[in-house]
Scaffold this motif. Structure first.
Motif, mmCIF file in Angstrom:
data_model
loop_
_atom_site.group_PDB
_atom_site.id
_atom_site.type_symbol
_atom_site.label_atom_id
_atom_site.label_comp_id
_atom_site.label_asym_id
_atom_site.label_seq_id
_atom_site.Cartn_x
_atom_site.Cartn_y
_atom_site.Cartn_z
ATOM 1 N N ASP A 290 0.841 -1.181 0.000
ATOM 2 C CA ASP A 290 0.000 0.000 0.000
ATOM 3 C C ASP A 290 0.888 1.246 0.000
ATOM 4 O O ASP A 290 1.796 1.355 0.819
ATOM 5 C CB ASP A 290 -0.880 -0.036 1.263
ATOM 6 C CG ASP A 290 -1.840 1.125 1.349
ATOM 7 O OD1 ASP A 290 -2.344 1.562 0.294
ATOM 8 O OD2 ASP A 290 -2.096 1.592 2.467
ATOM 9 N N ARG B 29 0.875 5.193 0.690
ATOM 10 C CA ARG B 29 0.031 6.122 1.424
ATOM 11 C C ARG B 29 0.908 7.153 2.124
ATOM 12 O O ARG B 29 2.127 6.975 2.241
ATOM 13 C CB ARG B 29 -0.797 5.357 2.449
ATOM 14 C CG ARG B 29 0.099 4.548 3.383
ATOM 15 C CD ARG B 29 -0.601 4.066 4.604
ATOM 16 N NE ARG B 29 0.197 3.178 5.410
ATOM 17 C CZ ARG B 29 1.233 3.536 6.168
ATOM 18 N NH1 ARG B 29 1.611 4.796 6.224
ATOM 19 N NH2 ARG B 29 1.881 2.642 6.886
ATOM 20 N N PRO B 30 0.308 8.232 2.638
ATOM 21 C CA PRO B 30 1.087 9.198 3.420
ATOM 22 C C PRO B 30 1.638 8.548 4.693
ATOM 23 O O PRO B 30 1.030 7.646 5.262
ATOM 24 C CB PRO B 30 0.067 10.286 3.773
ATOM 25 C CG PRO B 30 -0.993 10.160 2.724
ATOM 26 C CD PRO B 30 -1.069 8.690 2.400
ATOM 27 N N ILE B 31 2.778 9.032 5.118
ATOM 28 C CA ILE B 31 3.400 8.551 6.353
ATOM 29 C C ILE B 31 2.430 8.761 7.515
ATOM 30 O O ILE B 31 1.667 9.725 7.536
ATOM 31 C CB ILE B 31 4.742 9.267 6.603
ATOM 32 C CG1 ILE B 31 5.494 8.635 7.772
ATOM 33 C CG2 ILE B 31 4.556 10.750 6.773
ATOM 34 C CD1 ILE B 31 6.905 9.182 7.952
ATOM 35 N N ARG B 32 2.485 7.853 8.471
ATOM 36 C CA ARG B 32 1.636 7.940 9.661
ATOM 37 C C ARG B 32 2.488 8.251 10.885
ATOM 38 O O ARG B 32 3.697 8.008 10.897
ATOM 39 C CB ARG B 32 0.898 6.618 9.873
ATOM 40 C CG ARG B 32 -0.093 6.297 8.787
ATOM 41 C CD ARG B 32 -0.774 4.980 9.052
ATOM 42 N NE ARG B 32 -1.700 4.678 7.966
ATOM 43 C CZ ARG B 32 -2.077 3.463 7.634
ATOM 44 N NH1 ARG B 32 -1.622 2.406 8.301
ATOM 45 N NH2 ARG B 32 -2.917 3.277 6.646
ATOM 46 N N ASP B 33 1.825 8.747 11.922
ATOM 47 C CA ASP B 33 2.515 8.977 13.191
ATOM 48 C C ASP B 33 3.174 7.683 13.646
ATOM 49 O O ASP B 33 2.600 6.601 13.506
ATOM 50 C CB ASP B 33 1.525 9.454 14.259
ATOM 51 C CG ASP B 33 1.050 10.872 14.015
ATOM 52 O OD1 ASP B 33 1.717 11.620 13.270
ATOM 53 O OD2 ASP B 33 -0.016 11.241 14.567
ATOM 54 N N GLU C 77 5.983 6.453 12.417
ATOM 55 C CA GLU C 77 6.786 5.812 11.373
ATOM 56 C C GLU C 77 8.076 6.559 11.045
ATOM 57 O O GLU C 77 8.866 6.087 10.237
ATOM 58 C CB GLU C 77 5.952 5.633 10.102
ATOM 59 C CG GLU C 77 4.814 4.671 10.268
ATOM 60 C CD GLU C 77 3.974 4.490 9.023
ATOM 61 O OE1 GLU C 77 3.428 3.385 8.850
ATOM 62 O OE2 GLU C 77 3.837 5.458 8.225
ATOM 63 N N ASP C 78 8.298 7.702 11.678
ATOM 64 C CA ASP C 78 9.466 8.520 11.354
ATOM 65 C C ASP C 78 10.780 7.742 11.492
ATOM 66 O O ASP C 78 11.642 7.806 10.615
ATOM 67 C CB ASP C 78 9.533 9.761 12.254
ATOM 68 C CG ASP C 78 8.402 10.737 11.993
ATOM 69 O OD1 ASP C 78 7.380 10.339 11.405
ATOM 70 O OD2 ASP C 78 8.544 11.900 12.398
ATOM 71 N N LYS D 135 6.412 16.685 6.263
ATOM 72 C CA LYS D 135 5.144 16.201 6.826
ATOM 73 C C LYS D 135 4.226 17.351 7.215
ATOM 74 O O LYS D 135 3.005 17.228 7.110
ATOM 75 C CB LYS D 135 5.396 15.340 8.069
ATOM 76 C CG LYS D 135 5.933 13.988 7.772
ATOM 77 C CD LYS D 135 6.208 13.145 9.003
ATOM 78 C CE LYS D 135 5.671 13.617 10.294
ATOM 79 N NZ LYS D 135 5.980 12.763 11.436
ATOM 80 N N THR E 287 9.952 4.740 0.315
ATOM 81 C CA THR E 287 9.469 6.095 0.599
ATOM 82 C C THR E 287 9.720 6.985 -0.598
ATOM 83 O O THR E 287 10.583 6.709 -1.441
ATOM 84 C CB THR E 287 10.198 6.748 1.788
ATOM 85 O OG1 THR E 287 11.553 7.015 1.422
ATOM 86 C CG2 THR E 287 10.153 5.894 3.029
#
Length: 137
Positions: A2, A4-8, A10-11, A38, A57
């Motif tokens: 998938d 998708r935009p990065i999520r909290d 995952e940095d 972000k 990424t």
């Protein structure tokens, strides 16, 4: 996988991937780069993820004139499966939705493998010279 935009949360995994792929440099703080992208209204960090974690990424931004791509990274163990191509397509879609008429990116002059990858996707060398100066000291 998938995309998708990065999520909290995952940095750390994203920065570890950038480091493993040789994209980080001592003079560029990847934490600051990630935080700015972000939080920007005209930028995003997209990730390719599955149950095994983050496999790739791409950072994308639109300056109102051109779309830019940074930090395209694919886990070395997941390369040669089309993931880089899929991430680039997702970045192009992101830019087209925002009206960007052109996509640009910079590749280090000694990274012929990356140049070849982008050329296979239809990107062409541009007749420009990039000039710059550090503003942080």
């Amino acid at each position: 996988m998938d995309i998708r935009p990065i999520r909290d949360g995952e940095d750390e995994a994203v920065i570890a991937l950038w480091t493993a792929c040789g994209l980080t440099r001592p003079w560029n703080d990847p934490v600051a780069d990630l935080t700015l992208a972000k939080g920007g209204a005209t930028s995003a960090v997209l990730v390719a993820a599955d149950d095994a974690g983050i496999g790739g990424t791409i950072m994308v931004g639109f300056d109102g004139h051109r779309g830019w791509v940074y930090y395209l990274a694919v886990d070395p163990g997941r390369r040669r499966r089309g993931l880089g191509r899929s991430l680039m397509a997702a970045a192009e879609d992101w830019l087209m939705v925002r009206g960007a008429p052109k996509l640009q990116l910079m590749v280090r002059s000694d990274n012929e493998a990356a140049v070849g990858f982008y050329q296979r996707l239809g990107l062409e060398r541009q007749e420009v010279i990039v000039l710059g100066r550090r503003l942080d000291g």
